[in-house]
Design a protein around this motif. Sequence first.
Motif, PDB file in Angstrom:
ATOM      1  N   ILE A 313       0.896  -1.075  -0.022  1.00 25.35           N
ATOM      2  CA  ILE A 313       0.040  -0.154   0.087  1.00 25.35           C
ATOM      3  C   ILE A 313       0.885   1.247  -0.022  1.00 25.35           C
ATOM      4  O   ILE A 313       0.685   2.290  -0.642  1.00 25.35           O
ATOM      5  N   ILE A 324      -9.568   8.332  -3.190  1.00 28.53           N
ATOM      6  CA  ILE A 324      -9.484   7.890  -1.741  1.00 28.53           C
ATOM      7  C   ILE A 324     -10.462   6.432  -1.592  1.00 28.53           C
ATOM      8  O   ILE A 324     -10.119   5.963  -0.717  1.00 28.53           O
ATOM      9  N   ILE A 328     -11.515   2.408   0.933  1.00 29.45           N
ATOM     10  CA  ILE A 328     -12.569   1.631   1.444  1.00 29.45           C
ATOM     11  C   ILE A 328     -12.709   0.179   0.965  1.00 29.45           C
ATOM     12  O   ILE A 328     -12.672  -0.842   1.710  1.00 29.45           O
TER      13      ILE A 328
ATOM     14  N   ALA B 310     -16.761  -1.662   5.881  1.00 30.38           N
ATOM     15  CA  ALA B 310     -15.953  -0.706   5.112  1.00 30.38           C
ATOM     16  C   ALA B 310     -16.986   0.561   5.161  1.00 30.38           C
ATOM     17  O   ALA B 310     -16.153   1.577   4.757  1.00 30.38           O
ATOM     18  N   SER B 311     -18.265   0.683   5.382  1.00 26.89           N
ATOM     19  CA  SER B 311     -18.899   1.783   5.450  1.00 26.89           C
ATOM     20  C   SER B 311     -18.312   2.527   6.560  1.00 26.89           C
ATOM     21  O   SER B 311     -18.411   4.105   6.609  1.00 26.89           O
ATOM     22  N   ILE B 313     -14.850   3.245   7.155  1.00 26.33           N
ATOM     23  CA  ILE B 313     -14.042   3.991   6.484  1.00 26.33           C
ATOM     24  C   ILE B 313     -14.624   5.080   5.635  1.00 26.33           C
ATOM     25  O   ILE B 313     -14.146   5.997   5.554  1.00 26.33           O
ATOM     26  N   ALA B 314     -15.745   4.554   5.011  1.00 26.26           N
ATOM     27  CA  ALA B 314     -16.258   5.598   3.862  1.00 26.26           C
ATOM     28  C   ALA B 314     -16.567   6.841   4.557  1.00 26.26           C
ATOM     29  O   ALA B 314     -16.512   8.019   3.943  1.00 26.26           O
ATOM     30  N   GLU B 317     -13.816   9.637   4.873  1.00 31.42           N
ATOM     31  CA  GLU B 317     -12.919   9.971   3.763  1.00 31.42           C
ATOM     32  C   GLU B 317     -12.036  11.193   3.716  1.00 31.42           C
ATOM     33  O   GLU B 317     -10.932  11.248   3.319  1.00 31.42           O
ATOM     34  N   LEU B 320      -8.859  10.372   5.997  1.00 32.03           N
ATOM     35  CA  LEU B 320      -7.784   9.669   5.042  1.00 32.03           C
ATOM     36  C   LEU B 320      -7.525  10.592   4.098  1.00 32.03           C
ATOM     37  O   LEU B 320      -5.887  10.223   3.576  1.00 32.03           O
ATOM     38  N   GLN B 321      -8.149  11.561   3.322  1.00 32.79           N
ATOM     39  CA  GLN B 321      -7.519  12.200   2.254  1.00 32.79           C
ATOM     40  C   GLN B 321      -6.597  13.172   2.776  1.00 32.79           C
ATOM     41  O   GLN B 321      -5.606  13.506   2.068  1.00 32.79           O
ATOM     42  N   ILE B 324      -2.955  10.305   4.237  1.00 31.06           N
ATOM     43  CA  ILE B 324      -3.169   8.947   3.323  1.00 31.06           C
ATOM     44  C   ILE B 324      -2.342   7.948   3.852  1.00 31.06           C
ATOM     45  O   ILE B 324      -2.855   6.687   3.932  1.00 31.06           O
ATOM     46  N   ALA B 325      -1.393   8.234   4.728  1.00 30.47           N
ATOM     47  CA  ALA B 325      -0.693   6.961   5.576  1.00 30.47           C
ATOM     48  C   ALA B 325      -1.422   6.083   6.295  1.00 30.47           C
ATOM     49  O   ALA B 325      -1.290   5.046   6.472  1.00 30.47           O
ATOM     50  N   ALA B 327      -3.990   4.889   5.463  1.00 34.10           N
ATOM     51  CA  ALA B 327      -4.814   3.647   4.538  1.00 34.10           C
ATOM     52  C   ALA B 327      -3.752   2.426   4.684  1.00 34.10           C
ATOM     53  O   ALA B 327      -4.135   1.454   4.544  1.00 34.10           O
ATOM     54  N   ILE B 328      -2.470   2.767   5.054  1.00 36.58           N
ATOM     55  CA  ILE B 328      -1.510   1.611   5.177  1.00 36.58           C
ATOM     56  C   ILE B 328      -1.975   0.794   6.501  1.00 36.58           C
ATOM     57  O   ILE B 328      -1.543  -0.429   6.637  1.00 36.58           O
ATOM     58  N   PRO B 331      -5.547  -1.756   7.394  1.00 32.35           N
ATOM     59  CA  PRO B 331      -5.727  -3.267   7.516  1.00 32.35           C
ATOM     60  C   PRO B 331      -4.810  -3.902   8.498  1.00 32.35           C
ATOM     61  O   PRO B 331      -5.510  -4.929   8.925  1.00 32.35           O
TER      62      PRO B 331
END
Lengths: 461, 461
Positions: A313, A324, A328, B310-311, B313-314, B317, B320-321, B324-325, B327-328, B331
């Motif tokens: 990632i 982005i 998700i 996942a919702s 995370i949604a 956003e 996250l924007q 961005i790190a 997102a790594i 998970p």
Amino acid sequence: MPEELLIDPKEDTTPRYKLIAEAVDNGDQQIAHDIISEASPDDQRRIIAQLDRQTREQLCELLPAEDTADLFENLAEAQAVELLEELPAGIAADVVEEMDADVSGDLLRELDQVDSEAILAEIDDQQESDELRDRVSYEWDSAGGMMSDQVVRFPATATVSDVLADLDNKAEEYSDADVQYFYVIDDAKRLIGVLTLRSLVLGRRSTLIQNLMLPEPISVSVHTKLEELEDIFDEKAYLGLPVIDEEGCLRGVVSRQAIEEALSENRTEDFLKSAGIVGGEELRSMPLRHRCTRRLAWLGPNILLNLLAASVIASYEDTLQAVIALAIFLPMVSDMSGCSGNQAVAVSIRELTLGIIQPRDYLRVLIKEGLLGITNGVVLGIVLGTIAAIWKGSLFLGLVIGSALTLNTILSVVLGGLIPLVLKRFKADPALASGPILTTCTDMCGFFLVLNLASMAITKL
Amino acid sequence: MPEELLIDPKEDTTPRYKLIAEAVDNGDQQIAHDIISEASPDDQRRIIAQLDRQTREQLCELLPAEDTADLFENLAEAQAVELLEELPAGIAADVVEEMDADVSGDLLRELDQVDSEAILAEIDDQQESDELRDRVSYEWDSAGGMMSDQVVRFPATATVSDVLADLDNKAEEYSDADVQYFYVIDDAKRLIGVLTLRSLVLGRRSTLIQNLMLPEPISVSVHTKLEELEDIFDEKAYLGLPVIDEEGCLRGVVSRQAIEEALSENRTEDFLKSAGIVGGEELRSMPLRHRCTRRLAWLGPNILLNLLAASVIASYEDTLQAVIALAIFLPMVSDMSGCSGNQAVAVSIRELTLGIIQPRDYLRVLIKEGLLGITNGVVLGIVLGTIAAIWKGSLFLGLVIGSALTLNTILSVVLGGLIPLVLKRFKADPALASGPILTTCTDMCGFFLVLNLASMAITKL
């Protein structure tokens, strides 16, 4: 009857473990004995788990050795080993002497060399401690480790009436249901024949049993392993087989039931290992430090594997920054294909256990799982792709997510099918290692597929 | 001996399944018989798995019914059921008649009502088909479903010499090792006593056995369930127990070994179910469509659970924007705490099986897992937090990731410990449902914790 025992009216007022603790404090052997002997084996396990370390040790010292031995035989093996470790060697030795040799052998084998020697040294009967030491030296999953020493043997020169008289004298002992065959031995204690019930009851009283016995009986060596024993019992309807040592001497009997129990234990271990409980069974009554370190021992390497996957990632941060919404779906794609792969792992482990596939059957597994992977991959890809397209209003996002899931499912299912075969071929344990290896691969590939496909289509997203 | 069979020299030239296929094509019964009867049970399973559907059906028709019945008894149950379904009812009936009633009962029970009735209707012997129909009606995990009908019974009015004469006549039949006790029945076939070997061999030949038998023997009902039988066999050293129906008639014997086998089967199923193989065992020889749909049946609901996670995370956003790190690490946090939780699930399922905990022992599990969760959570949090801080050069990012993992591990471990108890209390299957429920919870909370902590510290990241 056990049902009634489970719904113990006392349980609602004072739990039994508290009554036991009280009895231990007062040194009241009778009450402790009564509570323990009235409890079902399930309840005994539960009570021991609820007692603190000191109380359960005192309980074992308070009860007569015979009672404690009975209690140990009902406990889960991990419980019994823990408890035996805690007892002073002298008391442990008294208890061990009262157990059946196959049970005490199993427990001593699990102890440290030092602890086990300390207990063996305290056993007064030299012959018994030698036999036990011998038994501990056999692997738990060999005939020597699983055999019962409750074997009825007669010298070849005994007569039918000698045998009948002996059966009469030792009726108590033999009524213990483990006795199923009568074995005939020579002067050097070597197994030379087996006597059937029929020949015994129909033979003349004065006949020597060497004239009635079936000679050259089938036997196994103390070193015969579980897998081979399973095959032998699979093929023939024996209830038990005599076990002989290098000199041909009769050492015990390994029963079909002992094999079945050992296999069952193996399966339980596979289940625990596949969920990350490794290095032996865990009970919540074990010390916290012990439980934490054992669980961490498995989680630790997992951090590294996770980092490996996460680094994929990290190398696509630009793509993520641009779209982005991909963040998700990253965990979804890797999770879902991981699940698909795990199904294939379970089927392979099961087929290996049953002997339906051998580690060399790569091609068969590849084809069978490949076809399934394609089908399920396409179905799941279409479903998730459609969801993604509608949710985010982007056809191309749908295509990226859908095709990534399809490809990753195919890969994961095929890998999941093959990994256990490879591990087995290299003598590694499929139940232990398949999961982490598979998850790392599918995470890495899943992340890569989503992000790589996305960066190729980046202008459309 | 089985070792030698496994390393079959022929295997290197022409695999045995091809030789079998040839023999089937040529209608050569002898060759087919020789290959099958020389193969070990493992090899028999493998050969059948390798044959295509039509050939294995023809093989069963080619072999004498007795051979086919032996083959069926060696196959994995799922294989045998599949094969039985494929055979024409008339041939299936011949084979079923040759099997032991406990095996044929198990197989017929697994078939469709219609298939099973078609086979039963083809059995000529009315009494046998009635008995089988009866047996199929019992649950597989009840004494009636597990009992063997190989039971030696004598009328109370027989004499010792009658019994000895009968034992002599039927020596062949009784040498089959399943016979361990002699039961005494009255005119209405009700069980009224048990005869020991000792009383038999020592009794006078003219004595009526009703004067030698132990009256009112312990017995179980055809409806007694596996769990209760396990408790009974745990408590006493019986090798087998007589099974009686509602009228008190002796119907069979349930052996300790049958119980052990059923328990082992349960554990295998737990293992398969926890990996997402549900609705029965899967073999790769089954039709592709069947395998795909069964695996999808478990994966389908998983999509929904994944979407739920996942919702979370949604809805973050923006965060996250900005960073961005994150997102790594999303998970990683959810995977790692999922693993920790799965360990707790496995320990709870195991302790429930052993009876060490009861579904009502919430508090004990909460405390024990809570303490462990705090310890391991802090350790793992510090490790991953440090890695994140160094990797991305941001102390605050390290703090966010570290504390999210710590909190999520605590939650996951406690939930993992408790979920099996709750499912068990509501009579749901812990092995089946614990995993997906736990994963969804830990994914949702993991994502929420990372993203929520991050948005609170957004200015510092």
